[in-house]
Design a protein around this motif. Structure first.
Motif, PDB file in Angstrom:
ATOM      1  N   LEU A 244      -5.276   5.065  -0.006  1.00 53.99           N
ATOM      2  CA  LEU A 244      -5.694   4.800  -1.379  1.00 53.99           C
ATOM      3  C   LEU A 244      -5.928   3.312  -1.611  1.00 53.99           C
ATOM      4  O   LEU A 244      -6.842   2.930  -2.354  1.00 53.99           O
ATOM      5  CB  LEU A 244      -4.644   5.317  -2.362  1.00 53.99           C
ATOM      6  N   ALA A 245      -5.115   2.463  -0.993  1.00 50.55           N
ATOM      7  CA  ALA A 245      -5.337   1.019  -1.115  1.00 50.55           C
ATOM      8  C   ALA A 245      -6.687   0.634  -0.502  1.00 50.55           C
ATOM      9  O   ALA A 245      -7.427  -0.182  -1.060  1.00 50.55           O
ATOM     10  CB  ALA A 245      -4.200   0.252  -0.447  1.00 50.55           C
ATOM     11  N   LEU A 246      -7.014   1.226   0.646  1.00 49.10           N
ATOM     12  CA  LEU A 246      -8.321   0.996   1.252  1.00 49.10           C
ATOM     13  C   LEU A 246      -9.431   1.529   0.356  1.00 49.10           C
ATOM     14  O   LEU A 246     -10.482   0.896   0.195  1.00 49.10           O
ATOM     15  CB  LEU A 246      -8.380   1.664   2.628  1.00 49.10           C
ATOM     16  N   THR A 247      -9.204   2.682  -0.256  1.00 54.46           N
ATOM     17  CA  THR A 247     -10.176   3.247  -1.186  1.00 54.46           C
ATOM     18  C   THR A 247     -10.458   2.287  -2.330  1.00 54.46           C
ATOM     19  O   THR A 247     -11.623   2.065  -2.711  1.00 54.46           O
ATOM     20  CB  THR A 247      -9.667   4.588  -1.747  1.00 54.46           C
ATOM     21  N   GLU A 248      -9.407   1.690  -2.873  1.00 52.80           N
ATOM     22  CA  GLU A 248      -9.612   0.716  -3.950  1.00 52.80           C
ATOM     23  C   GLU A 248     -10.416  -0.487  -3.460  1.00 52.80           C
ATOM     24  O   GLU A 248     -11.258  -1.012  -4.192  1.00 52.80           O
ATOM     25  CB  GLU A 248      -8.270   0.280  -4.532  1.00 52.80           C
ATOM     26  N   ASP A 249     -10.182  -0.932  -2.238  1.00 46.27           N
ATOM     27  CA  ASP A 249     -10.999  -2.013  -1.672  1.00 46.27           C
ATOM     28  C   ASP A 249     -12.473  -1.624  -1.674  1.00 46.27           C
ATOM     29  O   ASP A 249     -13.351  -2.417  -2.054  1.00 46.27           O
ATOM     30  CB  ASP A 249     -10.578  -2.305  -0.232  1.00 46.27           C
TER      31      ASP A 249
END
Length: 222
Positions: free
Chosen positions: A150-155
């Motif tokens: 999810l953190a990568l998704t936000e990126d």
């Protein structure tokens, strides 16, 4: 408004779909198996883990906004789905010139490292004592791979060049829509432990009429 809804048969996506149709929006529903929605909206079958770019482009072409409820059905074993799918959605939007995007993340993600944010804050400014010292550690241990995705998704969303909004709910419930919930820009909700999927969907649709919500992250809780 013409809307494309991804993961339209999932927990949040189905709520977005139901509320959008009830409000009279022109809806295109995208899901792996969208047959249950046929007859109520245009449906597009697509597996976002290995999507055909042409199919996704046709799904978003001409839309005023795209809303994604994408997420794994089993977070502890299906990590990676959200970032791969979101990357494909962003590519389709860029290819067709559609700019408005609203996606779902999760409350703990503000403190999770990512390629673009390798040293995030240790605590979310909205977290109380329990979440700072116990809750976030427990959740991180349980869902480490999912939260990293999810953190990568936000990126991916932040770097997309699109007009995006990110929703970060805490633990999701199946309680009915009330339309009464708390929202905070750029932080979690103090004492906000749960929120209904229906209320998250309600807020996702509401921000479409709020220009000030573009390029913002929102905490939300009942």
């Amino acid at each position: 408004m013409k809307l494309t809804i991804f993961a339209a048969t999932g927990g949040i996506g189905r709520q977005v779909f139901e509320q959008a149709v009830a409000a009279g929006h022109d809806v295109t529903a995208v899901a792996r198996n969208p047959q249950s929605l046929a007859g109520r909206a245009r449906v597009v079958a697509a597996d976002l883990t290995a999507a055909d770019p042409a199919v996704l482009a046709s799904a978003v072409q001409g839309s005023d906004a795209v809303l994604s409820g994408l997420g794994p059905r089993r977070p502890r074993t299906e990590a990676g789905i959200t970032s791969r799918g979101t990357r494909a959605i962003v590519a389709a939007m860029r290819a067709t010139g559609v700019r408005r995007l609203v996606v779902v993340s999760a409350a703990p993600i503000g403190t999770v490292p990512s390629p673009a944010r390798p040293t995030p804050p240790r605590h979310d400014p909205g977290d109380g004592f329990f979440m700072r010292h116990l809750g976030s550690r427990f959740a991180g241990a349980m869902f480490r791979a999912h939260y990293a995705d999810l953190a990568l998704t936000e990126d991916i969303v932040r770097e997309s060049g699109l007009d995006w909004t990110i929703s970060r709910p805490p633990r999701l419930t199946d309680r009915p829509l009330t339309g009464v919930y708390r929202v905070a820009r750029g932080r979690n909700i103090r004492g906000g432990v749960t929120v209904s999927r229906a209320n998250v969907a309600h807020h996702m649709l509401a921000v479409l009429d709020q220009p000030e919500a573009v390029h913002q992250v929102f905490g939300i809780a009942d």
